[in-house]
Design a protein around this motif. Structure first.
Motif, PDB file in Angstrom:
ATOM      1  N   ALA A  37       1.727  14.356   3.040  1.00  0.00           N
ATOM      2  CA  ALA A  37       0.852  14.953   2.025  1.00  0.00           C
ATOM      3  C   ALA A  37      -0.556  14.396   2.201  1.00  0.00           C
ATOM      4  O   ALA A  37      -0.733  13.197   2.457  1.00  0.00           O
ATOM      5  N   VAL A  38      -1.550  15.264   2.064  1.00  0.00           N
ATOM      6  CA  VAL A  38      -2.957  14.856   2.182  1.00  0.00           C
ATOM      7  C   VAL A  38      -3.653  15.165   0.860  1.00  0.00           C
ATOM      8  O   VAL A  38      -3.602  16.303   0.375  1.00  0.00           O
ATOM      9  N   GLY A  39      -4.286  14.147   0.272  1.00  0.00           N
ATOM     10  CA  GLY A  39      -4.960  14.376  -1.002  1.00  0.00           C
ATOM     11  C   GLY A  39      -6.014  13.334  -1.312  1.00  0.00           C
ATOM     12  O   GLY A  39      -6.102  12.299  -0.647  1.00  0.00           O
ATOM     13  N   ASP A  40      -6.798  13.610  -2.346  1.00  0.00           N
ATOM     14  CA  ASP A  40      -7.896  12.700  -2.713  1.00  0.00           C
ATOM     15  C   ASP A  40      -7.634  11.944  -4.014  1.00  0.00           C
ATOM     16  O   ASP A  40      -8.452  11.134  -4.430  1.00  0.00           O
ATOM     17  N   SER A  41      -6.487  12.210  -4.666  1.00  0.00           N
ATOM     18  CA  SER A  41      -6.172  11.530  -5.924  1.00  0.00           C
ATOM     19  C   SER A  41      -5.026  10.545  -5.721  1.00  0.00           C
ATOM     20  O   SER A  41      -3.916  10.942  -5.366  1.00  0.00           O
ATOM     21  N   LEU A  42      -5.311   9.272  -5.960  1.00  0.00           N
ATOM     22  CA  LEU A  42      -4.256   8.263  -5.826  1.00  0.00           C
ATOM     23  C   LEU A  42      -3.142   8.516  -6.841  1.00  0.00           C
ATOM     24  O   LEU A  42      -1.963   8.482  -6.505  1.00  0.00           O
ATOM     25  N   LYS A  97      -4.340  -0.820  -8.262  1.00  0.00           N
ATOM     26  CA  LYS A  97      -4.692  -0.426  -9.641  1.00  0.00           C
ATOM     27  C   LYS A  97      -3.888   0.797 -10.079  1.00  0.00           C
ATOM     28  O   LYS A  97      -3.399   0.867 -11.206  1.00  0.00           O
ATOM     29  N   TYR A  98      -3.747   1.773  -9.176  1.00  0.00           N
ATOM     30  CA  TYR A  98      -3.055   3.017  -9.514  1.00  0.00           C
ATOM     31  C   TYR A  98      -1.564   2.984  -9.148  1.00  0.00           C
ATOM     32  O   TYR A  98      -0.847   3.945  -9.419  1.00  0.00           O
ATOM     33  N   ASP A  99      -1.136   1.867  -8.526  1.00  0.00           N
ATOM     34  CA  ASP A  99       0.240   1.740  -8.069  1.00  0.00           C
ATOM     35  C   ASP A  99       0.618   2.936  -7.190  1.00  0.00           C
ATOM     36  O   ASP A  99       1.670   3.565  -7.339  1.00  0.00           O
ATOM     37  N   SER A 140     -10.491  -2.984   2.078  1.00  0.00           N
ATOM     38  CA  SER A 140     -10.046  -3.878   0.997  1.00  0.00           C
ATOM     39  C   SER A 140     -10.257  -3.226  -0.364  1.00  0.00           C
ATOM     40  O   SER A 140      -9.469  -3.421  -1.295  1.00  0.00           O
ATOM     41  N   SER A 141     -11.323  -2.420  -0.483  1.00  0.00           N
ATOM     42  CA  SER A 141     -11.569  -1.680  -1.730  1.00  0.00           C
ATOM     43  C   SER A 141     -10.488  -0.630  -1.957  1.00  0.00           C
ATOM     44  O   SER A 141     -10.035  -0.413  -3.086  1.00  0.00           O
ATOM     45  N   GLU A 186     -15.789   5.270  -7.429  1.00  0.00           N
ATOM     46  CA  GLU A 186     -15.070   4.001  -7.591  1.00  0.00           C
ATOM     47  C   GLU A 186     -15.102   3.172  -6.305  1.00  0.00           C
ATOM     48  O   GLU A 186     -15.092   1.940  -6.345  1.00  0.00           O
ATOM     49  N   LEU A 187     -15.132   3.866  -5.174  1.00  0.00           N
ATOM     50  CA  LEU A 187     -15.130   3.179  -3.879  1.00  0.00           C
ATOM     51  C   LEU A 187     -16.537   2.896  -3.365  1.00  0.00           C
ATOM     52  O   LEU A 187     -16.705   2.379  -2.257  1.00  0.00           O
TER      53      LEU A 187
END
Length: 305
Positions: free
Chosen positions: A240-245, A291-293, A283-284, A270-271
């Motif tokens: 899967a490819v996406g931009d939302s963690l 943070k988002y697990d 590392s970011s 955020e990054l």
């Protein structure tokens, strides 16, 4: 959960795609392929190159619209629909489950609903679902959340409402103890570089107030299972490819499939990213993942070859 501390950083997808490790690619649209107004640089070429490797591509979107509308939208932006096996959207899944009623939860839902929808973006049709849209919470058996701009009217029109007004209606719905079906679990989406509030934000508030929510899309496994069925593949063949963690990557983790995180989408600020294609500090990315697990297998700046 697939916690992956050894995330691999990529500059583009060429090397990974040419290994032919994955038979099916499940692609988010907003924040990956386009920003709602135009394709991202290199996105169309990357799709064409991926297709040449024999990969099957399925659009996997938390859009509240039907799959056919999503394909039409992509076509209008210059994408070739023939490159995709198809599209699975939250809106499509919601429509099918409400129409079939072969799931016990949906079978018990009732027919009268408060309908939260779009106005500027175009209201969502409930045609063929045998639902009665009501204005009075007292008459409602459930809440159907397709959008965050308007309230559906029994006549079929949509009356524009402020977000605060919709939230006040939700408070009444919680008091009545009626469930919510959310046809777009996203919190926000990228739209021409701005972030727009999505129905998932209303659903989260509803849960916090004590309401019951049925999430019809990412990160729930329901949408990934549908995608694998459409492409005729299993877990080991899929990425899967996406931009939302929280949605794309956490959903892939839950479904047990590999994932590629695009850093230039909703998490760009955020990054600390300012321009398209700018690489994020690894590392970011790892700190944000914690943070988002939600743990991606691969990370890259944009959907480029």
């Amino acid at each position: 959960m697939m916690a992956n501390c050894s995330v691999q950083s990529l500059s583009g997808l060429q090397h990974l795609a040419e290994t032919r490790r994955f038979k099916a690619w499940f692609l988010d649209q907003f924040g990956v392929l386009h920003d709602g107004k135009k394709p991202y640089p290199g996105a169309i070429l990357t799709l064409e190159k991926l297709a040449m490797t024999g990969s099957k591509m399925v659009i996997l979107s938390n859009s509240s619209r039907r799959a056919s509308a999503t394909i039409e939208k992509l076509k209008s932006l210059g994408f070739d629909p023939s490159l995709f096996v198809g599209a699975i959207t939250s809106g499509e899944l919601t429509h099918q489950y409400l129409q079939r009623r072969d799931d016990a939860w949906f079978a018990a839902l009732g027919r009268s609903c408060i309908h939260m929808t779009w106005s500027d973006r175009g209201a969502i049709s409930l045609e063929g679902l045998d639902l009665q849209v009501v204005e009075n919470v007292g008459e409602a058996e459930f809440v159907l959340a397709h959008g965050t701009e308007a309230l559906g009217h029994p006549s079929g029109t949509a009356i524009p409402k402020k977000l605060e007004d919709l939230e006040k209606i939700l408070e009444q719905c919680v008091a009545k103890k009626i469930p919510m079906v959310v046809a777009n679990p996203d919190y926000v989406t990228v739209e021409a570089r701005a972030l727009r509030v999505m129905p998932g934000a209303l659903a989260t508030k509803y849960e916090k107030l004590g309401g019951e929510v049925k999430w019809m899309g990412k990160p729930d496994k329901i949408i990934y299972k549908a995608a694998m069925a459409m492409a005729g593949v299993d877990v080991s063949d899929s990425i899967a490819v996406g931009d939302s963690l929280h949605h794309d990557i956490k959903g892939a983790n839950a479904a047990g499939i590999q994932s590629a995180f695009i850093t230039g989408g909703i998490h760009a600020t955020e990054l600390g990213l300012d321009s398209f294609g700018e690489a994020a500090d690894l590392s970011s990315v790892q700190a944000l993942s914690s943070k988002y697990d939600a743990y991606p297998s691969y990370v890259l700046p944009a959907f480029t070859w």
